[in-house]
Design an enzyme around this catalytic site. Sequence first.
Site, PDB file in Angstrom:
ATOM      1  CD  GLU A  45      -2.936  -1.279   2.194  1.00  0.00           C
ATOM      2  OE1 GLU A  45      -2.825  -0.549   3.210  1.00  0.00           O
ATOM      3  OE2 GLU A  45      -3.905  -2.041   1.994  1.00  0.00           O
ATOM      4  CB  CYS A  54      -3.512  -6.107  -6.027  1.00  0.00           C
ATOM      5  SG  CYS A  54      -4.912  -4.985  -5.937  1.00  0.00           S
ATOM      6  CD  GLU A  56      -4.748 -10.455  -6.496  1.00  0.00           C
ATOM      7  OE1 GLU A  56      -4.158  -9.475  -5.980  1.00  0.00           O
ATOM      8  OE2 GLU A  56      -5.900 -10.792  -6.188  1.00  0.00           O
ATOM      9  CB  CYS A  88      -9.305  -5.662  -7.847  1.00  0.00           C
ATOM     10  SG  CYS A  88      -7.759  -5.113  -8.625  1.00  0.00           S
ATOM     11  CB  CYS A  91      -5.586  -7.958 -10.316  1.00  0.00           C
ATOM     12  SG  CYS A  91      -4.555  -7.055  -9.135  1.00  0.00           S
TER      13      CYS A  91
END
Length: 135
Positions: A45, A54, A56, A88, A91
């Site tokens: 983050e 993310c 992934e 998401c 991704c």
Amino acid sequence: MKEIDELYGIATEAASASYSPYSHFRVGAALVAEDGSVITGTNVENRSFGLTICAERSALVAAVAAGHRRFVKLVISTPDADYAVSPCGACRQVLSEFMGPEAQVFFGSRVDNIVATTIGELFPHDALHELRGAS
Ligand code: THU
């Protein structure tokens, strides 16, 4: 090829390195390359929230940087959720660059709620399919 429960353990272990001081939501990913190599990633983050990466995509860019190009399987662990959390939308688009519609995706917050699906199911009607560079 490693079994799903073993890959899920690897993804969960990857989640322990998560940098998620804002959401407190750890995610780990274990990506399996065509040659059987397993590459992991976790979410990273940022205080400018939209720059968060993310798990992934973190796994995918590490894998591509290590020389891999095609992937057959992705296992995602979200140990802080009480239900399975799917990748998401961003991704899904990025994964589709290096994973065909038949590639398998597994996601869960525990071994007993893992959902099994494919890139084709998560990202149907890929309009830019013909532009994809990685064959
Ligand atoms: N996150 C992932 O890493 N992967 C997903 O599939 C869902 C969301 C991360 C982004 C953010 O760090 C945190 O989980 C909460 O959205």
